[in-house]
Design an enzyme around this catalytic site. Structure first.
Site, PDB file in Angstrom:
ATOM      1  N   ASP A 152      21.433 -49.352   9.590  1.00 48.09           N
ATOM      2  CA  ASP A 152      21.447 -48.391  10.715  1.00 48.09           C
ATOM      3  C   ASP A 152      20.081 -48.467  11.413  1.00 48.09           C
ATOM      4  O   ASP A 152      19.374 -47.481  11.570  1.00 48.09           O
ATOM      5  CB  ASP A 152      21.737 -46.963  10.236  1.00 48.09           C
ATOM      6  CG  ASP A 152      20.686 -46.399   9.279  1.00 48.09           C
ATOM      7  OD1 ASP A 152      20.511 -45.155   9.260  1.00 48.09           O
ATOM      8  OD2 ASP A 152      20.038 -47.170   8.548  1.00 48.09           O
TER       9      ASP A 152
ATOM     10  N   ASP B 231      14.780 -50.166   8.171  1.00 48.56           N
ATOM     11  CA  ASP B 231      15.847 -51.173   8.195  1.00 48.56           C
ATOM     12  C   ASP B 231      15.321 -52.465   8.833  1.00 48.56           C
ATOM     13  O   ASP B 231      15.620 -53.564   8.373  1.00 48.56           O
ATOM     14  CB  ASP B 231      17.031 -50.696   9.022  1.00 48.56           C
ATOM     15  CG  ASP B 231      17.656 -49.413   8.523  1.00 48.56           C
ATOM     16  OD1 ASP B 231      17.054 -48.344   8.770  1.00 48.56           O
ATOM     17  OD2 ASP B 231      18.703 -49.482   7.859  1.00 48.56           O
TER      18      ASP B 231
ATOM     19  N   ASN C 185      20.473 -43.544  11.513  1.00 45.70           N
ATOM     20  CA  ASN C 185      19.167 -43.189  12.104  1.00 45.70           C
ATOM     21  C   ASN C 185      19.298 -42.954  13.615  1.00 45.70           C
ATOM     22  O   ASN C 185      18.674 -42.079  14.189  1.00 45.70           O
ATOM     23  CB  ASN C 185      18.155 -44.314  11.896  1.00 45.70           C
ATOM     24  CG  ASN C 185      17.684 -44.418  10.474  1.00 45.70           C
ATOM     25  OD1 ASN C 185      17.499 -43.404   9.802  1.00 45.70           O
ATOM     26  ND2 ASN C 185      17.526 -45.639   9.984  1.00 45.70           N
TER      27      ASN C 185
ATOM     28  N   THR D  22      21.864 -50.230   3.754  1.00 47.52           N
ATOM     29  CA  THR D  22      20.623 -49.457   3.920  1.00 47.52           C
ATOM     30  C   THR D  22      20.816 -48.300   4.907  1.00 47.52           C
ATOM     31  O   THR D  22      19.836 -47.765   5.434  1.00 47.52           O
ATOM     32  CB  THR D  22      19.468 -50.353   4.415  1.00 47.52           C
ATOM     33  OG1 THR D  22      19.791 -50.814   5.743  1.00 47.52           O
ATOM     34  CG2 THR D  22      19.233 -51.531   3.486  1.00 47.52           C
TER      35      THR D  22
ATOM     36  N   PHE E 138      19.044 -38.860   3.094  1.00 51.11           N
ATOM     37  CA  PHE E 138      19.654 -38.995   4.423  1.00 51.11           C
ATOM     38  C   PHE E 138      20.927 -39.858   4.429  1.00 51.11           C
ATOM     39  O   PHE E 138      21.931 -39.482   5.023  1.00 51.11           O
ATOM     40  CB  PHE E 138      18.636 -39.585   5.405  1.00 51.11           C
ATOM     41  CG  PHE E 138      19.215 -39.813   6.777  1.00 51.11           C
ATOM     42  CD1 PHE E 138      19.691 -41.069   7.140  1.00 51.11           C
ATOM     43  CD2 PHE E 138      19.320 -38.777   7.689  1.00 51.11           C
ATOM     44  CE1 PHE E 138      20.255 -41.285   8.396  1.00 51.11           C
ATOM     45  CE2 PHE E 138      19.885 -38.975   8.952  1.00 51.11           C
ATOM     46  CZ  PHE E 138      20.360 -40.229   9.300  1.00 51.11           C
ATOM     47  N   ASN E 139      20.904 -41.068   3.833  1.00 50.05           N
ATOM     48  CA  ASN E 139      22.053 -41.964   3.959  1.00 50.05           C
ATOM     49  C   ASN E 139      23.319 -41.369   3.355  1.00 50.05           C
ATOM     50  O   ASN E 139      24.423 -41.588   3.862  1.00 50.05           O
ATOM     51  CB  ASN E 139      21.755 -43.317   3.304  1.00 50.05           C
ATOM     52  CG  ASN E 139      20.811 -44.159   4.139  1.00 50.05           C
ATOM     53  OD1 ASN E 139      20.705 -43.963   5.350  1.00 50.05           O
ATOM     54  ND2 ASN E 139      20.106 -45.070   3.501  1.00 50.05           N
TER      55      ASN E 139
ATOM     56  N   HIS F 221      11.718 -47.650   1.994  1.00 46.49           N
ATOM     57  CA  HIS F 221      13.056 -47.403   1.435  1.00 46.49           C
ATOM     58  C   HIS F 221      13.943 -48.658   1.485  1.00 46.49           C
ATOM     59  O   HIS F 221      14.392 -49.162   0.454  1.00 46.49           O
ATOM     60  CB  HIS F 221      13.764 -46.312   2.245  1.00 46.49           C
ATOM     61  CG  HIS F 221      13.102 -44.969   2.284  1.00 46.49           C
ATOM     62  ND1 HIS F 221      12.958 -44.149   1.171  1.00 46.49           N
ATOM     63  CD2 HIS F 221      12.566 -44.281   3.312  1.00 46.49           C
ATOM     64  CE1 HIS F 221      12.364 -43.020   1.525  1.00 46.49           C
ATOM     65  NE2 HIS F 221      12.122 -43.057   2.815  1.00 46.49           N
ATOM     66  N   ASP F 222      14.212 -49.136   2.681  1.00 45.59           N
ATOM     67  CA  ASP F 222      15.219 -50.203   2.843  1.00 45.59           C
ATOM     68  C   ASP F 222      14.726 -51.576   2.403  1.00 45.59           C
ATOM     69  O   ASP F 222      15.492 -52.323   1.767  1.00 45.59           O
ATOM     70  CB  ASP F 222      15.693 -50.238   4.304  1.00 45.59           C
ATOM     71  CG  ASP F 222      16.425 -48.964   4.689  1.00 45.59           C
ATOM     72  OD1 ASP F 222      16.580 -48.711   5.897  1.00 45.59           O
ATOM     73  OD2 ASP F 222      16.839 -48.211   3.774  1.00 45.59           O
TER      74      ASP F 222
HETATM   75  O1  RIB Z   1      16.440 -41.736   3.265  1.00 43.98           O
HETATM   76  C1  RIB Z   1      15.958 -42.964   3.733  1.00 43.98           C
HETATM   77  C2  RIB Z   1      17.046 -43.729   4.402  1.00 43.98           C
HETATM   78  O2  RIB Z   1      17.519 -43.017   5.543  1.00 43.98           O
HETATM   79  C3  RIB Z   1      16.575 -45.094   4.950  1.00 43.98           C
HETATM   80  O3  RIB Z   1      17.636 -46.006   4.903  1.00 43.98           O
HETATM   81  C4  RIB Z   1      16.221 -44.795   6.373  1.00 43.98           C
HETATM   82  O4  RIB Z   1      16.356 -45.946   7.227  1.00 43.98           O
HETATM   83  C5  RIB Z   1      17.262 -43.774   6.724  1.00 43.98           C
HETATM   84  O5  RIB Z   1      18.435 -44.465   7.105  1.00 43.98           O
HETATM   85 CA    CA Z   2      18.332 -47.159   6.929  1.00 42.91          CA
END
Ligand code: RIB
Ligand code: CA
Length: 326
Positions: free
Chosen positions: A13, A18, A42, A127, A169-170, A254-255
């Site tokens: 996203d 990412d 995102n 991701t 979030f994801n 994160h990703d």
């Molecule tokens: O919580 C972090 C995730 O949420 C990552 O993948 C970031 O890109 C957002 O999508």
């Molecule tokens: Ca992401």
């Protein structure tokens, strides 16, 4: 494809991290990136797709097909993360409009086609929210048995959330899709979910000094200018936000960590457990719930990452960026 390479398919996203994950996937020696699909998260689907194509062009990989997927989550209303990634999704970075058009196929068809074409060898990494993955396993229930490994950046397993106290979030962006995905994988003969959650990603950060050190390493290489400009301008937006929140400037990887683990599972230690997703909690919607003690009596479906070799990951990431600058 050389024997030691993995066939990689990313569902993204594309926001800032990412984009870093895409760059890593393009440069990591053990990866052969065969396709990318995009999902709302995102930013809007259109923005995520445009950003993905532009980042692939920056990496010299404009030929990698990018298949757009879901523009809205299965269950929830779209909530973007533009406060974190900027209105465009790439912070302050500006990339040329990609010449290559998006792929004609829908993300779901692209994921299933790649899994069938690479039967047993495809490493699928998500991701972003799991909307496309959920749609794909509903369309092709054999998907968990067709792929070699399924890695997600998502969830918070012993860690607090980053959108609500309990949700990452994801997962939070489409909890219904996440629940479908977690319940589909890990069954008899099927790949488990390898869950790269906030528990480990929060221990992998980079800062301005890291980018300065990278610039010094690649100063005379042909693609140094465009690459460093992108990394600095995208990361700066993220740094500005963390500085406002905590007084420190850093970017959480994160990703990129999810992609790195997909290619080198030894970067993390995992514990296998049954995981499910709360979809209707008054306070906890989007929470990933782990049955560490087997109280549900269900088969474990997830390898939850509990520790990470952060320094080895950082070294691998920056080594890949050096290769990308050539
Ligand atoms: O919580 C972090 C995730 O949420 C990552 O993948 C970031 O890109 C957002 O999508
Ligand atoms: Ca992401």
């Amino acid at each position: 494809m050389s024997q030691q390479q993995d066939c990689l398919f990313l569902d993204v996203d594309t926001g800032i991290d990412d984009a870093f994950a895409l760059l890593y996937a393009c440069a990591a020696p053990q990866a052969r990136l065969v396709g990318v699909s995009t999902v709302v998260g995102n930013v809007s689907l259109a923005a995520a797709t445009r950003n993905t194509r532009a980042v692939l062009a920056l990496a010299g990989r404009a030929e990698v097909p990018v298949a757009p997927g879901a523009a809205v989550p299965l269950g929830a209303d779209p909530n973007d993360a533009s406060a974190i990634h900027g209105v465009t999704g790439l912070g302050h970075a500006v990339l040329p409009e990609p010449a290559e058009p998006a792929h004609a196929a829908h993300a779901v068809d692209a994921i299933i086609a790649a899994a069938r074409a690479q039967a047993g060898r495809l490493v699928l990494v998500a991701t972003g929210p799991l909307t496309n993955v959920a749609l794909a396993v509903m369309r092709e229930p054999e998907l968990p048995r067709l792929i070699k490994r399924f890695v997600i950046m998502g969830g918070a397993y012993r860690e607090h959330g980053n959108v609500t106290p309990s949700a990452e979030f994801n997962i939070w962006h489409d909890p219904e899709a996440a629940r479908i995905a977690f319940r589909a994988f890990g069954g008899p003969g099927g790949a488990p979910v390898v869950a790269i959650g906030l528990d480990v990603t929060r221990r992998t950060t980079i800062d301005g000094a890291d980018l300065d050190a990278l610039a010094a390493r690649i100063g005379d290489r042909p693609r140094e200018g465009a690459l460093m400009t992108f990394l600095r301008d995208s990361a700066r937006f993220y740094f500005e936000r963390t500085e406002r929140q905590s007084g420190q400037r850093f970017l959480v990887m994160h990703d990129p960590l999810a992609v790195a683990v997909a290619l080198d599972p030894t970067l993390v230690e995992t514990r296998r457990a049954a995981v499910d997703v709360e979809t209707s909690g008054r306070l906890t919607t989007g929470a990933t719930v782990v049955d560490w003690d087997g109280r549900w009596g269900r088969l474990p479906n997830t390898d939850v990452a509990v520790t990470v070799d952060a320094e080895r990951f950082r070294a691998a990431f920056f080594a890949a960026m050096v290769r990308l600058a050539d």
